[in-house]
Design a protein around this motif. Structure first.
Motif, PDB file in Angstrom:
ATOM      1  N   PHE A 164       0.835  -1.201   0.000  1.00  0.00           N
ATOM      2  CA  PHE A 164       0.000   0.000   0.000  1.00  0.00           C
ATOM      3  C   PHE A 164       0.872   1.255   0.000  1.00  0.00           C
ATOM      4  N   ARG A 165       1.872   1.285   0.859  1.00  0.00           N
ATOM      5  CA  ARG A 165       2.722   2.478   0.955  1.00  0.00           C
ATOM      6  C   ARG A 165       3.452   2.734  -0.356  1.00  0.00           C
ATOM      7  N   GLN A 166       3.980   1.659  -0.965  1.00  0.00           N
ATOM      8  CA  GLN A 166       4.721   1.834  -2.216  1.00  0.00           C
ATOM      9  C   GLN A 166       3.817   2.380  -3.315  1.00  0.00           C
ATOM     10  N   GLU A 167       2.614   1.794  -3.446  1.00  0.00           N
ATOM     11  CA  GLU A 167       1.702   2.226  -4.507  1.00  0.00           C
ATOM     12  C   GLU A 167       1.175   3.628  -4.246  1.00  0.00           C
ATOM     13  N   PHE A 168       0.835   3.939  -2.997  1.00  0.00           N
ATOM     14  CA  PHE A 168       0.325   5.267  -2.703  1.00  0.00           C
ATOM     15  C   PHE A 168       1.413   6.314  -2.920  1.00  0.00           C
ATOM     16  N   GLY A 169       2.647   6.007  -2.506  1.00  0.00           N
ATOM     17  CA  GLY A 169       3.746   6.937  -2.738  1.00  0.00           C
ATOM     18  C   GLY A 169       3.960   7.213  -4.217  1.00  0.00           C
ATOM     19  N   ALA A 170       3.850   6.157  -5.049  1.00  0.00           N
ATOM     20  CA  ALA A 170       4.004   6.332  -6.497  1.00  0.00           C
ATOM     21  C   ALA A 170       2.882   7.194  -7.058  1.00  0.00           C
ATOM     22  N   ILE A 171       1.671   6.996  -6.560  1.00  0.00           N
ATOM     23  CA  ILE A 171       0.515   7.776  -7.025  1.00  0.00           C
ATOM     24  C   ILE A 171       0.704   9.252  -6.691  1.00  0.00           C
ATOM     25  N   VAL A 172       1.142   9.541  -5.463  1.00  0.00           N
ATOM     26  CA  VAL A 172       1.364  10.933  -5.063  1.00  0.00           C
ATOM     27  C   VAL A 172       2.416  11.575  -5.953  1.00  0.00           C
ATOM     28  N   ASP A 173       3.524  10.862  -6.181  1.00  0.00           N
ATOM     29  CA  ASP A 173       4.604  11.416  -7.002  1.00  0.00           C
ATOM     30  C   ASP A 173       4.131  11.726  -8.419  1.00  0.00           C
ATOM     31  N   VAL A 174       3.426  10.773  -9.022  1.00  0.00           N
ATOM     32  CA  VAL A 174       2.981  10.950 -10.410  1.00  0.00           C
ATOM     33  C   VAL A 174       1.963  12.078 -10.511  1.00  0.00           C
ATOM     34  N   ALA A 175       1.010  12.126  -9.566  1.00  0.00           N
ATOM     35  CA  ALA A 175      -0.010  13.175  -9.606  1.00  0.00           C
ATOM     36  C   ALA A 175       0.608  14.554  -9.407  1.00  0.00           C
ATOM     37  N   TYR A 176       1.566  14.659  -8.474  1.00  0.00           N
ATOM     38  CA  TYR A 176       2.177  15.960  -8.197  1.00  0.00           C
ATOM     39  C   TYR A 176       3.031  16.428  -9.369  1.00  0.00           C
ATOM     40  N   ARG A 177       3.763  15.492  -9.971  1.00  0.00           N
ATOM     41  CA  ARG A 177       4.570  15.856 -11.142  1.00  0.00           C
ATOM     42  C   ARG A 177       3.676  16.340 -12.281  1.00  0.00           C
ATOM     43  N   ALA A 178       2.550  15.646 -12.478  1.00  0.00           N
ATOM     44  CA  ALA A 178       1.633  16.046 -13.549  1.00  0.00           C
ATOM     45  C   ALA A 178       1.081  17.447 -13.295  1.00  0.00           C
ATOM     46  N   ARG A 179       0.694  17.724 -12.056  1.00  0.00           N
ATOM     47  CA  ARG A 179       0.174  19.049 -11.730  1.00  0.00           C
ATOM     48  C   ARG A 179       1.240  20.112 -11.970  1.00  0.00           C
ATOM     49  N   GLN A 180       2.476  19.842 -11.550  1.00  0.00           N
ATOM     50  CA  GLN A 180       3.558  20.803 -11.732  1.00  0.00           C
ATOM     51  C   GLN A 180       3.835  21.069 -13.208  1.00  0.00           C
ATOM     52  N   ALA A 181       3.594  20.048 -14.051  1.00  0.00           N
ATOM     53  CA  ALA A 181       3.852  20.177 -15.486  1.00  0.00           C
ATOM     54  C   ALA A 181       2.641  20.725 -16.241  1.00  0.00           C
ATOM     55  N   GLY A 182       1.576  21.035 -15.526  1.00  0.00           N
ATOM     56  CA  GLY A 182       0.378  21.543 -16.172  1.00  0.00           C
ATOM     57  C   GLY A 182      -0.433  20.474 -16.870  1.00  0.00           C
ATOM     58  N   GLU A 183      -0.217  19.213 -16.483  1.00  0.00           N
ATOM     59  CA  GLU A 183      -0.940  18.098 -17.090  1.00  0.00           C
ATOM     60  C   GLU A 183      -2.061  17.625 -16.170  1.00  0.00           C
ATOM     61  N   ASP A 184      -2.868  16.691 -16.643  1.00  0.00           N
ATOM     62  CA  ASP A 184      -4.006  16.180 -15.876  1.00  0.00           C
ATOM     63  C   ASP A 184      -3.541  15.112 -14.889  1.00  0.00           C
ATOM     64  N   GLU A 203      -5.277  13.241 -12.886  1.00  0.00           N
ATOM     65  CA  GLU A 203      -6.145  12.050 -12.920  1.00  0.00           C
ATOM     66  C   GLU A 203      -5.692  11.091 -14.019  1.00  0.00           C
ATOM     67  N   ARG A 204      -5.460  11.621 -15.200  1.00  0.00           N
ATOM     68  CA  ARG A 204      -5.011  10.777 -16.303  1.00  0.00           C
ATOM     69  C   ARG A 204      -3.662  10.144 -16.001  1.00  0.00           C
ATOM     70  N   ALA A 205      -2.764  10.908 -15.391  1.00  0.00           N
ATOM     71  CA  ALA A 205      -1.436  10.373 -15.066  1.00  0.00           C
ATOM     72  C   ALA A 205      -1.537   9.209 -14.088  1.00  0.00           C
ATOM     73  N   VAL A 206      -2.408   9.325 -13.087  1.00  0.00           N
ATOM     74  CA  VAL A 206      -2.561   8.259 -12.091  1.00  0.00           C
ATOM     75  C   VAL A 206      -3.236   7.043 -12.710  1.00  0.00           C
ATOM     76  N   LEU A 207      -4.255   7.253 -13.525  1.00  0.00           N
ATOM     77  CA  LEU A 207      -4.946   6.124 -14.153  1.00  0.00           C
ATOM     78  C   LEU A 207      -4.027   5.358 -15.097  1.00  0.00           C
ATOM     79  N   ASN A 208      -3.061   6.028 -15.667  1.00  0.00           N
ATOM     80  CA  ASN A 208      -2.133   5.384 -16.599  1.00  0.00           C
ATOM     81  C   ASN A 208      -0.920   4.767 -15.906  1.00  0.00           C
ATOM     82  N   LEU A 209      -0.792   4.951 -14.609  1.00  0.00           N
ATOM     83  CA  LEU A 209       0.358   4.400 -13.873  1.00  0.00           C
ATOM     84  C   LEU A 209       0.188   2.896 -13.712  1.00  0.00           C
ATOM     85  N   PRO A 210       1.091   2.069 -14.261  1.00  0.00           N
ATOM     86  CA  PRO A 210       0.950   0.607 -14.132  1.00  0.00           C
ATOM     87  C   PRO A 210       1.070   0.162 -12.672  1.00  0.00           C
TER      88      PRO A 210
END
Length: 390
Positions: free
Chosen positions: A353-373, A375-382
């Motif tokens: 749980f911790r590993q997956e949640f940490g990855a989700i936070v990282d991907v979502a935050y990076r997407a927001r910082q880059a002006g991207e969506d 939600e889409r970034a998290v849904l596409n995370l394998p």
């Protein structure tokens, strides 16, 4: 990145939603926790002891901590009073109103949804029947309040950037209720505290809060008719109802400490579960202890129990259906290997749980910082992909 956690309420016990909160806090240490009410004595010896917990408006109302559920009509207003403007990331842990916090355009809001508000949506009619609110002035008032809560709950879906669901079952309900996709992140289960290697004994086990939708009365009645030994662990408002249905072969132990629960799970012949649950942590704990599970075949158990390998399902919440499942289990009891049950439960370890949640936070935050969506970034995370911290 400044972070804050939001949880509906912290009173009345330490259940599955609170265990998720503990892991969120472990992943985002030092984050303040905003909540409707907080009863510290319920969380002694847990990660919340000494944490920065900030209760809200309901805590200050007359008997707010003891009777917080009676203030449900005020909770949409109360949760909107939290000032979260200083935070970059807001994570809500929600089965009622937590996801409805107010957020700004530059903030990222991830909402881990245990369930859309069940008594306002899926269990609306059942709730009214069990509360004897089907006719009269009180019933009309209750229906109006729940109608208002549904409208508010639907409108707050736009305050969430990324929905996380605790099962595919809940993800489907999030889509039906809010028309938003959700990434499934299974809750953490402390499988390491259970021993799957102990010999099985001749008794069945069930454990839950004794509330109507858990159907412990159904289990007690079924085993009383079958005359098979059953141990019931748990307390709650249905205690007298369950006690009245329990024959001499049914033993009610009330609430018990974790070590007693683990001991019974390690020794029981099988664990019985009759609820239509969003996820259902207890059947996973039973499998961690090597116990086969006899479960109602709907909801989260369809994702956690492997039919004819770690358990059997019954199709209807009635005595006849459950009794057939018990007889089926006994006919093939030798086919259930405790090692297979434990291996299945290992999928839900807290580390995962911790590993997956940490990855989700990282991907979502990076997407927001880059002006991207995000939600889409998290849904596409394998699943299972490890992401280097930003």
């Amino acid at each position: 990145m400044k972070t804050a956690l939001i949880h509906d309420w912290l009173a009345g016990g330490n259940a599955g939603a609170e265990k998720v909160l503990f892991e969120l806090l472990a992943t985002l240490p030092g984050s303040p926790i905003y909540t409707m009410v907080y009863q510290p004595e319920d969380f002694r010896g847990t990660p919340l002891e000494g944490a920065d917990v900030r209760p809200g408006l309901v805590q200050r109302l007359p008997r707010g901590v003891q009777n917080y559920r009676t203030y449900l009509p005020l909770m949409p207003y109360a949760v909107e009073q939290f000032d979260l403007t200083e935070y970059d990331l807001i994570v809500s842990s929600s089965h009622a109103v937590a996801k409805g916090v107010l957020v700004g355009a530059g903030q990222l809001h991830l909402s881990y949804v245990h369930s859309p508000i069940r008594y306002a949506w899926d269990l609306y009619q059942q709730y009214l029947r069990e509360a004897n609110l089907t006719s009269g002035v009180k019933a009309t008032l209750a229906k109006m309040i729940l109608h208002y809560i549904r409208l508010w709950d639907s409108s707050t879906a736009n305050r969430v950037d990324v929905f996380l669901a605790n099962s595919e079952y809940v993800a489907q309900r999030i889509w039906r209720t809010y028309r938003r996709p959700a990434r499934v992140l299974y809750p953490p289960v402390e499988v390491s505290r259970f021993d799957p290697a102990r010999p099985r004994e001749d008794f069945y086990l069930t454990m839950s809060r004794l509330v109507p939708y858990k159907k412990i009365d159904l289990i007690a009645e079924t085993f009383s008719r079958l005359g098979k030994p059953l141990v019931v662990i748990g307390g709650g408002p249905d205690w007298e109802k369950v006690k009245a249905l329990a024959g001499p072969n049914v033993q009610l132990l009330g609430r018990q400490p974790d070590e007693v629960v683990a001991d019974h799970m390690a020794r029981c012949r099988a664990f019985v579960f009759a609820a239509d649950e969003d996820f259902g942590i207890v059947p996973v704990e039973a499998q961690a202890a090597g116990a086969p599970v006899i479960a109602y075949g709907k909801g989260g158990t369809l994702e956690t129990v492997i039919p004819n390998r770690t358990g059997v399902f019954f199709g209807q919440q009635n005595v006849e259906s459950l009794a057939r499942a018990v007889r089926l289990f006994e006919e093939q009891a030798g086919a259930f290997d405790p090692r297979v049950s434990r291996q299945n439960a290992e999928r839900f370890r807290p580390e995962r749980f911790r590993q997956e949640f940490g990855a989700i936070v990282d991907v979502a935050y990076r997407a927001r910082q880059a002006g991207e969506d995000p939600e889409r970034a998290v849904l596409n995370l394998p699943l299972g992909v490890q992401v280097e911290p930003a």
